[in-house]
Design a protein around this motif. Structure first.
Motif, PDB file in Angstrom:
ATOM      1  N   VAL A   1      -1.543 -32.190   8.991  1.00  0.00           N
ATOM      2  CA  VAL A   1      -0.599 -31.470   9.850  1.00  0.00           C
ATOM      3  C   VAL A   1      -0.079 -32.375  10.966  1.00  0.00           C
ATOM      4  CG1 VAL A   1      -0.371 -29.605  11.536  1.00  0.00           C
ATOM      5  CG2 VAL A   1      -1.536 -29.187   9.365  1.00  0.00           C
ATOM      6  N   LEU A   2      -0.992 -33.064  11.646  1.00  0.00           N
ATOM      7  CA  LEU A   2      -0.599 -33.877  12.794  1.00  0.00           C
ATOM      8  C   LEU A   2       0.250 -35.081  12.390  1.00  0.00           C
ATOM      9  CD1 LEU A   2      -3.890 -33.832  14.920  1.00  0.00           C
ATOM     10  CD2 LEU A   2      -1.789 -32.523  15.285  1.00  0.00           C
ATOM     11  N   VAL A   3      -0.069 -35.701  11.266  1.00  0.00           N
ATOM     12  CA  VAL A   3       0.714 -36.853  10.809  1.00  0.00           C
ATOM     13  C   VAL A   3       2.115 -36.409  10.406  1.00  0.00           C
ATOM     14  CG1 VAL A   3       0.953 -38.541   8.949  1.00  0.00           C
ATOM     15  CG2 VAL A   3      -1.220 -38.303  10.148  1.00  0.00           C
ATOM     16  N   THR A   4       2.216 -35.267   9.746  1.00  0.00           N
ATOM     17  CA  THR A   4       3.546 -34.756   9.372  1.00  0.00           C
ATOM     18  C   THR A   4       4.371 -34.472  10.623  1.00  0.00           C
ATOM     19  OG1 THR A   4       2.559 -33.708   7.427  1.00  0.00           O
ATOM     20  CG2 THR A   4       4.776 -33.014   8.042  1.00  0.00           C
ATOM     21  N   ALA A   5       3.760 -33.813  11.605  1.00  0.00           N
ATOM     22  CA  ALA A   5       4.462 -33.522  12.851  1.00  0.00           C
ATOM     23  C   ALA A   5       4.834 -34.816  13.571  1.00  0.00           C
ATOM     24  CB  ALA A   5       3.588 -32.650  13.747  1.00  0.00           C
ATOM     25  N   ALA A   6       3.933 -35.791  13.559  1.00  0.00           N
ATOM     26  CA  ALA A   6       4.196 -37.068  14.233  1.00  0.00           C
ATOM     27  C   ALA A   6       5.399 -37.771  13.627  1.00  0.00           C
ATOM     28  CB  ALA A   6       2.967 -37.967  14.146  1.00  0.00           C
TER      29      ALA A   6
ATOM     30  N   ALA B   1       8.692 -38.634  15.749  1.00  0.00           N
ATOM     31  CA  ALA B   1       9.095 -40.039  15.837  1.00  0.00           C
ATOM     32  C   ALA B   1      10.562 -40.215  15.475  1.00  0.00           C
ATOM     33  CB  ALA B   1       8.222 -40.886  14.912  1.00  0.00           C
ATOM     34  N   GLU B   2      11.010 -39.517  14.459  1.00  0.00           N
ATOM     35  CA  GLU B   2      12.419 -39.606  14.072  1.00  0.00           C
ATOM     36  C   GLU B   2      13.314 -39.093  15.193  1.00  0.00           C
ATOM     37  OE1 GLU B   2      13.678 -41.041  11.475  1.00  0.00           O
ATOM     38  OE2 GLU B   2      11.726 -41.567  10.629  1.00  0.00           O
ATOM     39  N   ARG B   3      12.888 -38.042  15.854  1.00  0.00           N
ATOM     40  CA  ARG B   3      13.674 -37.503  16.971  1.00  0.00           C
ATOM     41  C   ARG B   3      13.727 -38.500  18.122  1.00  0.00           C
ATOM     42  NH1 ARG B   3      11.766 -31.121  17.395  1.00  0.00           N
ATOM     43  NH2 ARG B   3      12.015 -30.620  15.186  1.00  0.00           N
TER      44      ARG B   3
ATOM     45  N   HIS C   1      -0.916 -39.884  16.914  1.00  0.00           N
ATOM     46  CA  HIS C   1      -0.133 -40.386  18.049  1.00  0.00           C
ATOM     47  C   HIS C   1       0.298 -41.825  17.810  1.00  0.00           C
ATOM     48  CE1 HIS C   1       0.628 -42.073  22.073  1.00  0.00           C
ATOM     49  NE2 HIS C   1       1.056 -40.862  22.363  1.00  0.00           N
ATOM     50  N   THR C   2      -0.629 -42.650  17.344  1.00  0.00           N
ATOM     51  CA  THR C   2      -0.303 -44.054  17.082  1.00  0.00           C
ATOM     52  C   THR C   2       0.703 -44.172  15.946  1.00  0.00           C
ATOM     53  OG1 THR C   2      -2.506 -44.704  17.834  1.00  0.00           O
ATOM     54  CG2 THR C   2      -1.274 -46.321  16.551  1.00  0.00           C
ATOM     55  N   TYR C   3       0.550 -43.334  14.937  1.00  0.00           N
ATOM     56  CA  TYR C   3       1.525 -43.347  13.843  1.00  0.00           C
ATOM     57  C   TYR C   3       2.901 -42.932  14.350  1.00  0.00           C
ATOM     58  CZ  TYR C   3       3.985 -42.128   9.577  1.00  0.00           C
ATOM     59  OH  TYR C   3       4.930 -42.056   8.580  1.00  0.00           O
ATOM     60  N   GLN C   4       2.923 -41.986  15.258  1.00  0.00           N
ATOM     61  CA  GLN C   4       4.196 -41.552  15.843  1.00  0.00           C
ATOM     62  C   GLN C   4       4.885 -42.702  16.567  1.00  0.00           C
ATOM     63  OE1 GLN C   4       4.182 -37.835  18.222  1.00  0.00           O
ATOM     64  NE2 GLN C   4       5.178 -39.030  19.824  1.00  0.00           N
ATOM     65  N   VAL C   5       4.111 -43.461  17.334  1.00  0.00           N
ATOM     66  CA  VAL C   5       4.673 -44.601  18.062  1.00  0.00           C
ATOM     67  C   VAL C   5       5.200 -45.657  17.087  1.00  0.00           C
ATOM     68  CG1 VAL C   5       4.134 -46.502  19.626  1.00  0.00           C
ATOM     69  CG2 VAL C   5       3.225 -44.213  20.078  1.00  0.00           C
ATOM     70  N   ALA C   6       4.396 -45.977  16.072  1.00  0.00           N
ATOM     71  CA  ALA C   6       4.820 -46.989  15.100  1.00  0.00           C
ATOM     72  C   ALA C   6       6.089 -46.540  14.366  1.00  0.00           C
ATOM     73  CB  ALA C   6       3.701 -47.245  14.097  1.00  0.00           C
TER      74      ALA C   6
ATOM     75  N   ALA D   1       2.169 -24.600  10.238  1.00  0.00           N
ATOM     76  CA  ALA D   1       1.269 -25.345  11.117  1.00  0.00           C
ATOM     77  C   ALA D   1       1.954 -26.589  11.663  1.00  0.00           C
ATOM     78  CB  ALA D   1      -0.004 -25.726  10.363  1.00  0.00           C
ATOM     79  N   VAL D   2       2.755 -27.249  10.823  1.00  0.00           N
ATOM     80  CA  VAL D   2       3.486 -28.431  11.262  1.00  0.00           C
ATOM     81  C   VAL D   2       4.492 -28.056  12.342  1.00  0.00           C
ATOM     82  CG1 VAL D   2       5.117 -30.220  10.577  1.00  0.00           C
ATOM     83  CG2 VAL D   2       3.179 -29.666   9.091  1.00  0.00           C
TER      84      VAL D   2
END
Length: 282
Positions: free
Chosen positions: A18-23, A27-29, A86-91, A129-130
Motif C-alpha cells: 500500500v505505502l509503496v503504491t501511494a509513494a 512522487a509523480e505529483r 518514503h525513500t522510494y518516493q524521494v528516488a 487503502a492506497v
C-alpha cells in the motif's frame, strides 16, 4: 503440510504494498509540481528562475543523501515499511533529473522484488487503502509545511526583536557616555537611570527574541533530521509542534557577553554616582 505463520510477515508486506503504491503516486505529483514551478519561475524573470533552480539544487542534494542508503543491505534489514516507501518516493520523484536517484530507484525495484515479491508497477494493493494513504500523506505534508511557515515567521519576528535589543544597548551606551561627561550631579544620575532602564529593556526584548528564535530554528532542524530518516510527515509535524528548545542562536553568545559587560559597567557607574553625593562634585 503448509507452514503456519503468526501473520506478522503478511501484514508487513501488505502495508508495504500500500505505502509503496501511494509513494509512487505522490512522487509523480511532486515531479510534475517541480516542473510546473520551474516553468512559472522562468516566465517571471531570470532571477526568479535562478532562485528556483538554486532551491531545486539544494533539494536534489538532500535527495541524493537520502537515497544513497538503499545500496546498503543493512539498511534494508532495519528499514520499516514507512522508511522504505518514503525513500522510494524521494528516488522516484527525482529519477528523471538525477542519475543517482534513478540508480537508487532501480535498486529499490530489485530489492522489493527479491525480498518481498513486490513489483512496483503492479503491487496489487487495495485501491481504497492506497487512496487513503495518499490523502493522509498530503494532509501530513500540509501540516509540516504549515509548521515550517510558522517557524519562518517566528524567526523573522525574533530577528526584529534582537535588532530592537541592539538599539536599546546602543541607547544605553550613549546615555551612559553622556552621563560620564555631565557636570551636573542630578542630571548625571538621571541619565544613568535612563541607561539602566534601556539595559533592562534590552535584556527583556532579547530574551523574547531568543525564545522565539530557538523555537523556530530547533523545529526546522528537527524536521529536517526526522525526514532524512524517513519519518512520516504527520510525526514530523507533531514533533515540530511539541519541540521545546534549550539552545541559543549562534549570535547570542556574543550578544550575551556584551550584555553582561554592559550591565557590569552600568552597575559600576551607578555605584559611582551614589558615592559622589551632590555638593561633593569637583
Amino acid at each position: 503440510m503448509a507452514e503456519e505463520t503468526d501473520g506478522i510477515e503478511e501484514a508487513f508486506e501488505g502495508q508495504l504494498r500500500v505505502l509503496v503504491t501511494a509513494a509512487g503516486q505522490i512522487a509523480e505529483r511532486f515531479a510534475r509540481a517541480r516542473e510546473e514551478a520551474s516553468r512559472k519561475a522562468q516566465a517571471v524573470s531570470e532571477q526568479a528562475a535562478r532562485e528556483m533552480q538554486d532551491r531545486f539544487e539544494a533539494e536534489r542534494k538532500t535527495a541524493q543523501l537520502e537515497v544513497s542508503r538503499v545500496h546498503s543491505p543493512d539498511w534494508w534489514d532495519r528499514a520499516t515499511p514507512e522508511q522504505m516507501s518514503h525513500t522510494y518516493q524521494v528516488a522516484r520523484a527525482w529519477t528523471k533529473d538525477d542519475p543517482e536517484a534513478a540508480r537508487a530507484e532501480q535498486t529499490m525495484r530489485n530489492e522489493f522484488r527479491s525480498r518481498y515479491n513486490l513489483d512496483v508497477d503492479k503491487t496489487d494493493a487495495d485501491p481504497a487503502a492506497v487512496n487513503a494513504a495518499v490523502q493522509k500523506a498530503e494532509r501530513d505534508r500540509a501540516d509540516a509545511d504549515a509548521e515550517r511557515h510558522r517557524a519562518a515567521t517566528e524567526a523573522a519576528e525574533a530577528q526584529l526583536l534582537l535588532n530592537q535589543a541592539d538599539q536599546e544597548d546602543r541607547r544605553a551606551d550613549e546615555t551612559r557616555l553622556a552621563a560620564e561627561h555631565e557636570p551636573n550631579p542630578e542630571t548625571r544620575a538621571q541619565r544613568l537611570a535612563e541607561a539602566e532602564a534601556a539595559g533592562d529593556r534590552s535584556t527583556a526584548i532579547r530574551e523574547d527574541g531568543r525564545t522565539a528564535y530557538d523555537s523556530a530554528e530547533r523545529r526546522e532542524g528537527t524536521a529536517s533530521d526526522l525526514e532524512s530518516r524517513g519519518i512520516d510527515s504527520q510525526t514530523v509535524a507533531a514533533r515540530m509542534r511539541s519541540d521545546v528548545s534549550q539552545a541559543k542562536p549562534a549570535t547570542e553568545a556574543i550578544r550575551a557577553n556584551s550584555s553582561k559587560t554592559l550591565k557590569a559597567r552600568n552597575r559600576s557607574s551607578s555605584r559611582g554616582a551614589q558615592l559622589q553625593k551632590p555638593g561633593m562634585d569637583r
